[in-house]
Write a protein that holds these residues in place. Structure first.
Motif, PDB file in Angstrom:
ATOM      1  N   GLN A   1       0.831  -1.202   0.000  1.00 16.20           N
ATOM      2  CA  GLN A   1       0.000   0.000   0.000  1.00 16.20           C
ATOM      3  C   GLN A   1       0.859   1.244   0.000  1.00 16.20           C
ATOM      4  OE1 GLN A   1      -2.434  -0.314   3.494  1.00 16.20           O
ATOM      5  NE2 GLN A   1      -4.115  -1.274   2.380  1.00 16.20           N
ATOM      6  N   ALA A   2       0.259   2.328  -0.450  1.00 17.93           N
ATOM      7  CA  ALA A   2       0.888   3.632  -0.299  1.00 17.93           C
ATOM      8  C   ALA A   2       0.422   4.235   1.014  1.00 17.93           C
ATOM      9  CB  ALA A   2       0.506   4.539  -1.473  1.00 17.93           C
ATOM     10  N   VAL A   3       1.089   5.298   1.459  1.00 18.82           N
ATOM     11  CA  VAL A   3       0.653   5.994   2.654  1.00 18.82           C
ATOM     12  C   VAL A   3      -0.747   6.552   2.423  1.00 18.82           C
ATOM     13  CG1 VAL A   3       1.580   8.243   1.977  1.00 18.82           C
ATOM     14  CG2 VAL A   3       1.394   7.664   4.401  1.00 18.82           C
ATOM     15  N   GLY A   4      -1.492   6.723   3.508  1.00 16.38           N
ATOM     16  CA  GLY A   4      -2.851   7.231   3.383  1.00 16.38           C
ATOM     17  C   GLY A   4      -3.888   6.139   3.295  1.00 16.38           C
ATOM     18  N   GLN A   5      -3.490   4.889   3.581  1.00 15.69           N
ATOM     19  CA  GLN A   5      -4.429   3.780   3.519  1.00 15.69           C
ATOM     20  C   GLN A   5      -4.843   3.278   4.898  1.00 15.69           C
ATOM     21  OE1 GLN A   5      -5.646   2.710   0.489  1.00 15.69           O
ATOM     22  NE2 GLN A   5      -4.486   4.458  -0.258  1.00 15.69           N
ATOM     23  N   SER A   6      -4.093   3.655   5.922  1.00 14.46           N
ATOM     24  CA  SER A   6      -4.437   3.184   7.260  1.00 14.46           C
ATOM     25  C   SER A   6      -3.777   4.062   8.313  1.00 14.46           C
ATOM     26  CB  SER A   6      -4.010   1.724   7.450  1.00 14.46           C
ATOM     27  OG  SER A   6      -2.598   1.596   7.361  1.00 14.46           O
ATOM     28  N   LEU A   7      -4.237   3.890   9.552  1.00 14.70           N
ATOM     29  CA  LEU A   7      -3.763   4.678  10.680  1.00 14.70           C
ATOM     30  C   LEU A   7      -3.244   3.738  11.761  1.00 14.70           C
ATOM     31  CD1 LEU A   7      -3.847   7.682  11.904  1.00 14.70           C
ATOM     32  CD2 LEU A   7      -5.845   6.848  13.163  1.00 14.70           C
ATOM     33  N   SER A   8      -2.056   4.047  12.277  1.00 16.31           N
ATOM     34  CA  SER A   8      -1.497   3.308  13.408  1.00 16.31           C
ATOM     35  C   SER A   8      -1.842   4.034  14.697  1.00 16.31           C
ATOM     36  CB  SER A   8       0.029   3.220  13.301  1.00 16.31           C
ATOM     37  OG  SER A   8       0.438   2.615  12.107  1.00 16.31           O
ATOM     38  N   MET A   9      -2.213   3.277  15.723  1.00 16.68           N
ATOM     39  CA  MET A   9      -2.504   3.879  17.024  1.00 16.68           C
ATOM     40  C   MET A   9      -1.790   3.088  18.106  1.00 16.68           C
ATOM     41  SD  MET A   9      -6.189   4.832  18.782  1.00 16.68           S
ATOM     42  CE  MET A   9      -6.641   5.918  17.432  1.00 16.68           C
ATOM     43  N   PHE A  10      -1.162   3.822  19.045  1.00 22.15           N
ATOM     44  CA  PHE A  10      -0.388   3.223  20.126  1.00 22.15           C
ATOM     45  C   PHE A  10      -0.906   3.762  21.447  1.00 22.15           C
ATOM     46  CE2 PHE A  10       2.052   3.691  16.292  1.00 22.15           C
ATOM     47  CZ  PHE A  10       2.568   2.415  16.081  1.00 22.15           C
ATOM     48  N   ALA A  11      -1.080   2.880  22.432  1.00 21.21           N
ATOM     49  CA  ALA A  11      -1.650   3.275  23.716  1.00 21.21           C
ATOM     50  C   ALA A  11      -0.654   3.017  24.837  1.00 21.21           C
ATOM     51  CB  ALA A  11      -2.945   2.514  23.976  1.00 21.21           C
TER      52      ALA A  11
ATOM     53  N   GLU B   1      -0.115   3.592  29.352  1.00 19.34           N
ATOM     54  CA  GLU B   1      -0.640   4.016  30.636  1.00 19.34           C
ATOM     55  C   GLU B   1       0.043   5.329  30.997  1.00 19.34           C
ATOM     56  OE1 GLU B   1      -1.748   1.831  34.742  1.00 19.34           O
ATOM     57  OE2 GLU B   1       0.396   1.760  34.219  1.00 19.34           O
ATOM     58  N   GLY B   2      -0.741   6.371  31.182  1.00 15.95           N
ATOM     59  CA  GLY B   2      -0.163   7.690  31.344  1.00 15.95           C
ATOM     60  C   GLY B   2       0.707   7.832  32.576  1.00 15.95           C
ATOM     61  N   SER B   3       0.307   7.256  33.694  1.00 19.68           N
ATOM     62  CA  SER B   3       1.009   7.457  34.956  1.00 19.68           C
ATOM     63  C   SER B   3       2.328   6.710  35.026  1.00 19.68           C
ATOM     64  CB  SER B   3       0.119   7.024  36.119  1.00 19.68           C
ATOM     65  OG  SER B   3      -0.323   5.687  35.936  1.00 19.68           O
ATOM     66  N   THR B   4       2.448   5.597  34.298  1.00 20.42           N
ATOM     67  CA  THR B   4       3.662   4.782  34.384  1.00 20.42           C
ATOM     68  C   THR B   4       4.448   4.731  33.080  1.00 20.42           C
ATOM     69  OG1 THR B   4       2.547   2.729  33.721  1.00 20.42           O
ATOM     70  CG2 THR B   4       2.524   3.307  36.084  1.00 20.42           C
ATOM     71  N   GLY B   5       3.810   5.040  31.971  1.00 17.56           N
ATOM     72  CA  GLY B   5       4.454   4.907  30.667  1.00 17.56           C
ATOM     73  C   GLY B   5       4.397   3.505  30.109  1.00 17.56           C
ATOM     74  N   THR B   6       3.707   2.596  30.773  1.00 18.28           N
ATOM     75  CA  THR B   6       3.613   1.210  30.308  1.00 18.28           C
ATOM     76  C   THR B   6       2.912   1.151  28.953  1.00 18.28           C
ATOM     77  OG1 THR B   6       3.521   0.396  32.575  1.00 18.28           O
ATOM     78  CG2 THR B   6       2.721  -1.086  30.849  1.00 18.28           C
ATOM     79  N   PHE B   7       3.495   0.421  28.020  1.00 21.08           N
ATOM     80  CA  PHE B   7       2.909   0.263  26.692  1.00 21.08           C
ATOM     81  C   PHE B   7       1.736  -0.700  26.768  1.00 21.08           C
ATOM     82  CE2 PHE B   7       3.339  -1.813  22.323  1.00 21.08           C
ATOM     83  CZ  PHE B   7       2.672  -0.784  21.668  1.00 21.08           C
ATOM     84  N   LEU B   8       0.563  -0.257  26.301  1.00 18.85           N
ATOM     85  CA  LEU B   8      -0.652  -1.059  26.375  1.00 18.85           C
ATOM     86  C   LEU B   8      -0.972  -1.790  25.086  1.00 18.85           C
ATOM     87  CD1 LEU B   8      -2.959   1.460  28.296  1.00 18.85           C
ATOM     88  CD2 LEU B   8      -1.590  -0.413  29.246  1.00 18.85           C
ATOM     89  N   GLY B   9      -0.284  -1.463  23.999  1.00 14.17           N
ATOM     90  CA  GLY B   9      -0.522  -2.161  22.747  1.00 14.17           C
ATOM     91  C   GLY B   9      -0.745  -1.206  21.586  1.00 14.17           C
ATOM     92  N   SER B  10      -1.000  -1.785  20.418  1.00 19.26           N
ATOM     93  CA  SER B  10      -1.188  -0.996  19.202  1.00 19.26           C
ATOM     94  C   SER B  10      -2.313  -1.578  18.374  1.00 19.26           C
ATOM     95  CB  SER B  10       0.102  -0.950  18.382  1.00 19.26           C
ATOM     96  OG  SER B  10       0.442  -2.242  17.903  1.00 19.26           O
ATOM     97  N   ARG B  11      -2.816  -0.771  17.445  1.00 17.85           N
ATOM     98  CA  ARG B  11      -3.890  -1.204  16.560  1.00 17.85           C
ATOM     99  C   ARG B  11      -3.752  -0.461  15.229  1.00 17.85           C
ATOM    100  NH1 ARG B  11      -9.098  -2.943  17.867  1.00 17.85           N
ATOM    101  NH2 ARG B  11      -8.026  -3.947  19.617  1.00 17.85           N
TER     102      ARG B  11
END
Length: 627
Positions: A214-224, A226-236
């Motif tokens: 694909q070219a850019v502009g076909q999907s969006l990456s999202m990363f979550a 935990e604000g208080s600790t910085g723990t990575f909660l995953g991506s979608r």
């Protein structure tokens, strides 16, 4: 070339050359890695200034919290790229700074989260012009495309992309942590983190991604996180959104996001329905005919600034216009739902101001915010190519440098500021604060331009577009209210001409002679005269804005504040800066992004906001861009 006694081209020669501009530099996507600069100890916060008397000069004390580091060593396009040792490159290699933008920001408790982007001009070249020819602008910028580091993984178009960084800053100690989830495969396919939002101890950062085939502009990456600790909660990865710029917590206590939908035009507003255990849950609450860009609140409603769409292969021409400012219905205590989507309505449109029937559809809305009970909205000539390429798509591109430069200058629509009182009601009034009483309008029959009154029939209350007539201020980039003052940052492309010269010339079909003039004459002259991003401050709605900085807080390679992040309770705000000079690892006017902490309290003499005539013409002719 005739030189003056100072060794510079004479004024008449500079006028001729500076008018030999182009249009559209660039600003787009990607990131960087490396150690952060050592934090500094903050001063005590200044006193709250809500009731302070207006000051006609700068009031901010500026301290650097972090900056992009030298992360590669460069010698030749496609050549070896040894890693720097302690920031120092081997003999025969230049230090390179890939990190270009602090592109997004969100606050969670006592921490600030930032997302980055890299190698801006390279992404613009491929996105708008489709050109992927490697090039080097000496001591300024290099784009390797198919010979770049990421060409094998992402394809030649994105060979200059670098994995974006996620940075967390402790607002009390200024300690910087790099939380980039390097082992997550999605982050490696994300070109930059353009948006961020936070609520209920969850922080989101998101940006455009490149899926296989694909070219850019076909999907969006999202990363979550935990604000208080910085723990990575995953991506979608989402395919029903392709771009998003931020979110806002509304009076109903819900987090809302806005972004562009796939396809030709339009976008969506979403309400977050998730939590820390299930962060990636959203409900669509509106479908708009414009791509909703910036999102803010006004009393009990949401307001979005609309964009047209720039499709691949059309060099930045805009479809889906005119851009409109959209307002939601009143938000119930239970939150907006899709049942209320039809009640969203436009409250102002760019073609209600611009008399040119084509350019009225080729300009977007930029930053917007509520201040003292009124709505302030700025405009954006999309990447500075939007207006003129929309014109050429409608009427055809003229032949030769002279006519193309004429069109680029006349189609220029610098950042324009409106104030909307009682928005969305029968009493609504729109006031032109900074803009033009008359605008150039193109006649396709005579092929000539003439000045026509703006459709509001108003003179600007405070001054010309660009705030002081600086047409390089093409984008109302980010607005924020802090200590009851309105701070407005623009994208100022006057310092971007040299690194963007290749893209500017190629995208607009200009000659190699013009490219060389942009690179070696126009660019250096404009950078010395107008270079560095602008921030304008309003203390009183009845008085004109005050220039807080006209030179990127002292760094002319920084073309603006991309994100503001206020910490009202701590007495300061962060300014995430942007630069495109990836080969300028110097002590003065250094390239790469910067993160600055701004503390009110320092009062200095007013800045000289007058522009030399040749500088104004240079900026108009050189055409500048921002993303």
């Amino acid at each position: 070339m005739r030189l003056s006694r100072t060794g510079r081209p004479s004024r008449s020669r500079r006028l001729a050359l500076l008018a030999t501009g182009a249009t559209a530099l660039a600003a787009l996507v990607a990131p960087q890695t490396g150690a952060m600069a050592a934090p500094t100890v903050p001063k005590e916060p200044g006193p709250a200034s809500a009731a302070a008397a207006a000051h006609r000069g700068p009031v901010l004390d500026v301290r650097q919290t972090a900056r992009a580091q030298v992360d590669e060593c460069f010698r030749s396009i496609g050549g070896p790229r040894p890693q720097p040792q302690g920031g120092v490159c081997p003999s025969g290699f230049q230090p390179k700074i890939n990190g270009a933008y602090v592109w997004s920001a969100a606050r969670s408790g006592d921490h600030a989260y930032f997302g980055t982007l890299s190698n801006i001009t390279c992404n613009a070249s491929s996105t708008y012009s489709g050109d992927t020819t490697p090039y080097l602008v000496k001591n300024a910028d290099v784009c390797e495309f198919g010979k770049g580091t990421n060409a094998g993984a992402l394809g030649g178009i994105y060979g200059d992309a670098r994995t974006p960084q996620v940075l967390r800053v402790n607002a009390d100690t200024q300690k910087v942590e790099d939380l980039t989830p390097a082992s997550d495969p999605l982050i490696k396919r994300t070109l930059g983190l353009r948006g961020a939002a936070a609520h209920d101890d969850v922080v989101f950062l998101f940006g455009q991604s490149v899926n296989e085939g694909q070219a850019v502009g076909q999907s969006l990456s999202m990363f979550a996180f935990e604000g208080s600790t910085g723990t990575f909660l995953g991506s979608r990865n989402y395919t029903d959104l392709v771009s998003a710029r931020g979110g806002v917590v509304a009076p109903d206590g819900n987090l809302y996001l806005a972004g562009r939908a796939p396809g030709v035009n339009g976008g969506r507003v979403l309400r977050w329905t998730g939590d820390k255990e299930n962060p990636f849950a959203f409900e669509v609450v509106a479908q708009l005919e414009n791509d909703p860009g910036y999102l803010t609140t006004f009393e009990d409603r949401l307001v979005a600034s609309g964009w047209g769409t720039q499709l691949p292969g059309e060099r930045g021409a805009v479809s889906g216009g005119p851009a409109k400012v959209w307002m939601s219905p009143p938000i119930p205590s239970s939150g907006l739902t899709f049942d209320g989507a039809a009640a969203w309505r436009p409250i102002f449109s760019w073609d209600a101001y611009d008399p040119d029937p084509v350019l009225g559809k080729g300009v977007a809305w930029g930053a917007l915010t509520e201040w003292r009970g009124e709505l302030y909205v700025g405009s954006y000539n999309q990447a500075s190519v939007g207006a003129v390429q929309t014109l050429w798509k409608a009427y055809g591109q003229p032949k030769g440098d002279t006519l193309r430069k004429r069109d680029m200058i006349s189609a220029s629509r610098p950042a324009t500021l409106f104030r909307i009182s009682d928005p969305g009601t029968e009493k609504q009034r729109t006031t032109l604060l900074y803009g033009e009483e008359k605008l150039p309008v193109f006649d396709p029959n005579t092929k000539r331009w003439s000045a026509k009154p703006n459709l509001l029939g108003q003179k600007p209350k405070f001054g010309p577009s660009g705030f002081n007539g600086n047409v390089a201020n093409s984008y109302a980039w980010t607005f924020t209210v802090f200590q009851d003052r309105l701070y407005m940052a623009t994208f100022d492309g006057s310092g971007l001409i040299t690194p963007g010269s290749h893209f500017t010339a190629v995208n607009n079909g200009l000659s190699r002679t013009v490219k060389k003039q942009l690179e070696s004459v126009v660019g250096p002259s404009l950078k010395a005269t107008l270079g560095g991003g602008d921030v304008w401050r309003m203390d009183d709605p009845a008085r004109p804005a005050v220039a807080e900085t006209l030179n990127g807080f002292g760094n002319r390679s920084q073309h603006g504040v991309r994100v503001f992040l206020p910490f009202e309770d701590k007495g300061f705000l962060y300014a995430g800066m942007a630069s495109s000079w990836n080969l300028r690892a110097t002590a003065r006017d250094r390239g790469g992004w910067e993160l600055n902490r701004l503390t009110p309290g320092a009062k200095r003499a007013p800045l000289d906001t007058r522009l030399p005539r040749d500088a104004r013409e240079a900026a108009a002719g050189a055409g500048v861009t921002g993303f």
